[in-house]
Design a protein around this motif. Structure first.
Motif, PDB file in Angstrom:
ATOM      1  N   GLU A  37      34.657  40.239  30.105  1.00  0.00           N
ATOM      2  CA  GLU A  37      35.861  39.480  29.817  1.00  0.00           C
ATOM      3  C   GLU A  37      37.003  39.909  30.725  1.00  0.00           C
ATOM      4  OE1 GLU A  37      37.059  39.404  25.759  1.00  0.00           O
ATOM      5  OE2 GLU A  37      35.027  39.124  24.997  1.00  0.00           O
ATOM      6  N   GLY A  38      37.818  38.934  31.116  1.00  0.00           N
ATOM      7  CA  GLY A  38      38.962  39.262  31.948  1.00  0.00           C
ATOM      8  C   GLY A  38      39.628  38.024  32.496  1.00  0.00           C
ATOM      9  N   THR A  39      40.598  38.239  33.365  1.00  0.00           N
ATOM     10  CA  THR A  39      41.326  37.147  33.993  1.00  0.00           C
ATOM     11  C   THR A  39      41.304  37.329  35.500  1.00  0.00           C
ATOM     12  OG1 THR A  39      43.443  38.320  33.873  1.00  0.00           O
ATOM     13  CG2 THR A  39      42.854  36.910  32.002  1.00  0.00           C
ATOM     14  N   ILE A  40      41.441  36.199  36.205  1.00  0.00           N
ATOM     15  CA  ILE A  40      41.410  36.199  37.663  1.00  0.00           C
ATOM     16  C   ILE A  40      42.596  35.385  38.165  1.00  0.00           C
ATOM     17  CG2 ILE A  40      40.095  35.571  39.722  1.00  0.00           C
ATOM     18  CD1 ILE A  40      37.589  35.513  37.841  1.00  0.00           C
ATOM     19  N   SER A  41      43.321  35.933  39.120  1.00  0.00           N
ATOM     20  CA  SER A  41      44.395  35.205  39.787  1.00  0.00           C
ATOM     21  C   SER A  41      44.130  35.269  41.283  1.00  0.00           C
ATOM     22  CB  SER A  41      45.763  35.817  39.462  1.00  0.00           C
ATOM     23  OG  SER A  41      46.793  35.153  40.157  1.00  0.00           O
ATOM     24  N   LYS A  42      43.862  34.096  41.894  1.00  0.00           N
ATOM     25  CA  LYS A  42      43.466  34.065  43.304  1.00  0.00           C
ATOM     26  C   LYS A  42      44.333  33.089  44.081  1.00  0.00           C
ATOM     27  CE  LYS A  42      39.474  33.272  46.344  1.00  0.00           C
ATOM     28  NZ  LYS A  42      39.717  34.495  47.132  1.00  0.00           N
ATOM     29  N   THR A  43      44.804  33.528  45.242  1.00  0.00           N
ATOM     30  CA  THR A  43      45.492  32.659  46.188  1.00  0.00           C
ATOM     31  C   THR A  43      44.754  32.758  47.521  1.00  0.00           C
ATOM     32  OG1 THR A  43      46.999  34.360  47.035  1.00  0.00           O
ATOM     33  CG2 THR A  43      47.671  33.186  45.028  1.00  0.00           C
ATOM     34  N   ALA A  44      45.326  32.181  48.548  1.00  0.00           N
ATOM     35  CA  ALA A  44      44.671  32.219  49.859  1.00  0.00           C
ATOM     36  C   ALA A  44      44.541  33.640  50.397  1.00  0.00           C
ATOM     37  CB  ALA A  44      45.440  31.353  50.849  1.00  0.00           C
ATOM     38  N   THR A  45      45.452  34.511  49.996  1.00  0.00           N
ATOM     39  CA  THR A  45      45.466  35.868  50.569  1.00  0.00           C
ATOM     40  C   THR A  45      45.308  36.982  49.545  1.00  0.00           C
ATOM     41  OG1 THR A  45      47.884  35.936  50.436  1.00  0.00           O
ATOM     42  CG2 THR A  45      46.911  35.156  52.509  1.00  0.00           C
ATOM     43  N   GLU A  46      45.301  36.661  48.266  1.00  0.00           N
ATOM     44  CA  GLU A  46      45.276  37.704  47.245  1.00  0.00           C
ATOM     45  C   GLU A  46      44.252  37.403  46.158  1.00  0.00           C
ATOM     46  OE1 GLU A  46      49.084  38.646  45.633  1.00  0.00           O
ATOM     47  OE2 GLU A  46      50.109  38.478  47.562  1.00  0.00           O
ATOM     48  N   LEU A  47      43.705  38.468  45.609  1.00  0.00           N
ATOM     49  CA  LEU A  47      42.817  38.372  44.452  1.00  0.00           C
ATOM     50  C   LEU A  47      43.194  39.472  43.473  1.00  0.00           C
ATOM     51  CD1 LEU A  47      40.352  37.284  42.914  1.00  0.00           C
ATOM     52  CD2 LEU A  47      38.916  38.838  44.290  1.00  0.00           C
ATOM     53  N   HIS A  48      43.646  39.083  42.298  1.00  0.00           N
ATOM     54  CA  HIS A  48      44.039  40.027  41.258  1.00  0.00           C
ATOM     55  C   HIS A  48      43.129  39.823  40.055  1.00  0.00           C
ATOM     56  CE1 HIS A  48      47.790  41.042  43.385  1.00  0.00           C
ATOM     57  NE2 HIS A  48      47.809  39.763  43.702  1.00  0.00           N
ATOM     58  N   VAL A  49      42.438  40.888  39.665  1.00  0.00           N
ATOM     59  CA  VAL A  49      41.472  40.825  38.570  1.00  0.00           C
ATOM     60  C   VAL A  49      41.899  41.796  37.477  1.00  0.00           C
ATOM     61  CG1 VAL A  49      39.037  41.054  37.930  1.00  0.00           C
ATOM     62  CG2 VAL A  49      39.657  40.273  40.241  1.00  0.00           C
ATOM     63  N   TYR A  50      41.800  41.339  36.233  1.00  0.00           N
ATOM     64  CA  TYR A  50      42.120  42.184  35.080  1.00  0.00           C
ATOM     65  C   TYR A  50      40.934  42.131  34.130  1.00  0.00           C
ATOM     66  CZ  TYR A  50      44.710  44.098  31.085  1.00  0.00           C
ATOM     67  OH  TYR A  50      45.145  44.874  30.026  1.00  0.00           O
ATOM     68  N   VAL A  51      40.360  43.295  33.824  1.00  0.00           N
ATOM     69  CA  VAL A  51      39.169  43.381  32.989  1.00  0.00           C
ATOM     70  C   VAL A  51      39.567  43.832  31.588  1.00  0.00           C
ATOM     71  CG1 VAL A  51      36.903  44.442  32.703  1.00  0.00           C
ATOM     72  CG2 VAL A  51      37.762  43.929  35.007  1.00  0.00           C
ATOM     73  N   ARG A  52      39.190  43.059  30.601  1.00  0.00           N
ATOM     74  CA  ARG A  52      39.525  43.371  29.214  1.00  0.00           C
ATOM     75  C   ARG A  52      38.390  44.141  28.541  1.00  0.00           C
ATOM     76  NH1 ARG A  52      44.031  40.983  27.410  1.00  0.00           N
ATOM     77  NH2 ARG A  52      44.857  39.161  28.517  1.00  0.00           N
ATOM     78  N   GLY A  53      38.776  44.987  27.579  1.00  0.00           N
ATOM     79  CA  GLY A  53      37.778  45.717  26.819  1.00  0.00           C
ATOM     80  C   GLY A  53      38.288  47.080  26.404  1.00  0.00           C
ATOM     81  N   ASN A  54      37.544  47.709  25.457  1.00  0.00           N
ATOM     82  CA  ASN A  54      37.924  49.046  25.007  1.00  0.00           C
ATOM     83  C   ASN A  54      37.249  50.108  25.869  1.00  0.00           C
ATOM     84  OD1 ASN A  54      35.226  49.322  24.050  1.00  0.00           O
ATOM     85  ND2 ASN A  54      35.799  48.480  22.044  1.00  0.00           N
ATOM     86  N   ARG A  55      37.457  51.360  25.506  1.00  0.00           N
ATOM     87  CA  ARG A  55      36.935  52.460  26.321  1.00  0.00           C
ATOM     88  C   ARG A  55      35.407  52.399  26.470  1.00  0.00           C
ATOM     89  NH1 ARG A  55      40.148  57.564  26.337  1.00  0.00           N
ATOM     90  NH2 ARG A  55      42.298  57.037  25.791  1.00  0.00           N
ATOM     91  N   GLN A  56      34.712  52.139  25.387  1.00  0.00           N
ATOM     92  CA  GLN A  56      33.249  52.087  25.445  1.00  0.00           C
ATOM     93  C   GLN A  56      32.783  50.912  26.286  1.00  0.00           C
ATOM     94  OE1 GLN A  56      31.122  54.394  24.483  1.00  0.00           O
ATOM     95  NE2 GLN A  56      29.416  53.193  25.298  1.00  0.00           N
ATOM     96  N   GLN A  57      33.459  49.789  26.174  1.00  0.00           N
ATOM     97  CA  GLN A  57      33.080  48.630  26.984  1.00  0.00           C
ATOM     98  C   GLN A  57      33.287  48.899  28.473  1.00  0.00           C
ATOM     99  OE1 GLN A  57      35.607  45.922  24.769  1.00  0.00           O
ATOM    100  NE2 GLN A  57      33.820  44.804  23.985  1.00  0.00           N
ATOM    101  N   MET A  58      34.339  49.642  28.826  1.00  0.00           N
ATOM    102  CA  MET A  58      34.539  50.002  30.221  1.00  0.00           C
ATOM    103  C   MET A  58      33.372  50.837  30.740  1.00  0.00           C
ATOM    104  SD  MET A  58      37.425  48.574  31.057  1.00  0.00           S
ATOM    105  CE  MET A  58      37.024  47.271  29.888  1.00  0.00           C
ATOM    106  N   LEU A  59      32.921  51.772  29.892  1.00  0.00           N
ATOM    107  CA  LEU A  59      31.800  52.625  30.287  1.00  0.00           C
ATOM    108  C   LEU A  59      30.531  51.798  30.470  1.00  0.00           C
ATOM    109  CD1 LEU A  59      31.477  55.644  30.832  1.00  0.00           C
ATOM    110  CD2 LEU A  59      30.757  55.936  28.451  1.00  0.00           C
ATOM    111  N   GLU A  60      30.303  50.836  29.582  1.00  0.00           N
ATOM    112  CA  GLU A  60      29.126  49.971  29.699  1.00  0.00           C
ATOM    113  C   GLU A  60      29.192  49.126  30.968  1.00  0.00           C
ATOM    114  OE1 GLU A  60      26.422  50.081  27.877  1.00  0.00           O
ATOM    115  OE2 GLU A  60      27.312  51.699  26.675  1.00  0.00           O
ATOM    116  N   ILE A  61      30.385  48.712  31.353  1.00  0.00           N
ATOM    117  CA  ILE A  61      30.526  47.903  32.569  1.00  0.00           C
ATOM    118  C   ILE A  61      30.078  48.682  33.792  1.00  0.00           C
ATOM    119  CG2 ILE A  61      32.231  46.886  34.134  1.00  0.00           C
ATOM    120  CD1 ILE A  61      33.759  45.945  31.623  1.00  0.00           C
ATOM    121  N   VAL A  62      30.530  49.938  33.933  1.00  0.00           N
ATOM    122  CA  VAL A  62      30.139  50.700  35.129  1.00  0.00           C
ATOM    123  C   VAL A  62      28.679  51.147  35.052  1.00  0.00           C
ATOM    124  CG1 VAL A  62      32.501  51.449  35.555  1.00  0.00           C
ATOM    125  CG2 VAL A  62      30.969  52.943  34.242  1.00  0.00           C
TER     126      VAL A  62
END
Length: 216
Positions: free
Chosen positions: A155-180
């Protein structure tokens, strides 16, 4: 700003002006340490990039405090900026974690793009590998993370333009660990640094002398 980019690559390191970044809602798990003693010492780019010492050098003192050696302008003395960083060891992999709030002394950061209300703080991750006196830092690949969000794998959000990409990943501490653990979100090409036998003062002196010689 280049110092900030290289730091985010370790902490990873990012180019926030016209480039890519990924921030995470939570830290990486619960087993977070404030020190990895193997990081103690002065770190500079490897021999292939030694001309960038002013941009990438950092120093971890005997009390395990992390300092970025920031040169505000060519020929100027270093400004040592203390940045609290944290370390996570999981399944044979090693990560460094830093919050955007802790980076305010180094660089001005806007709140995460496209996230309302803006969180009080968010986090940057990087994976690292230590081999003797060589440190390899693997930054997050923002495009890979964006694809995981588009595929609804995280889960997360993405903001993209021609020159930039900004990503925000949602979740708790355990979910972050599962992602990596379950996704290859880090670049396969590391930034390499080596532990220098010089003192910070000696590095500063040599760098300033070299820069002055380059002046017309």
């Amino acid at each position: 700003m280049r110092t900030a980019r290289l730091l985010f690559a370790a902490l990873a390191t990012l180019a926030l002006a016209g480039c890519n970044e990924t921030r995470f809602e939570s830290p990486l798990g619960d087993n977070i340490e404030t020190c990895d003693v193997a990081w103690k010492g002065l770190w500079v780019p490897d021999e292939e990039r030694k001309d960038e010492a002013a941009d990438a050098a950092f120093f971890v003192d005997h009390e395990c405090r992390f300092h970025v050696l920031d040169q505000p302008e060519r020929g100027a003395p270093f400004k040592q900026v203390h940045i609290p960083v944290n370390f996570v060891h999981d399944g044979g992999n090693h990560y460094v974690v830093v919050s955007d709030a802790q980076l305010k002394g180094l660089v001005k950061l806007d709140p995460p793009y496209g996230v309302a209300p803006a969180p009080e703080k968010s986090f940057f991750f990087a994976r690292y590998r230590l081999r003797g006196d060589q440190l390899e830092l693997f930054e997050v690949d923002s495009e890979r993370v964006a694809r995981l969000i588009l595929d609804a794998k995280i889960e997360g959000t993405i903001s993209k333009t021609a020159t930039e990409l900004h990503v925000y990943v949602r979740g708790n501490r355990q979910q972050m660990l599962e992602i990596v653990r379950n996704n290859a979100i880090f670049s396969s090409k590391p930034m390499k640094l080596r532990r220098s036998e010089q003192s910070v003062e000696s590095l500063e002196k040599d760098l300033i002398q070299a820069q002055r010689k380059e002046q017309p």
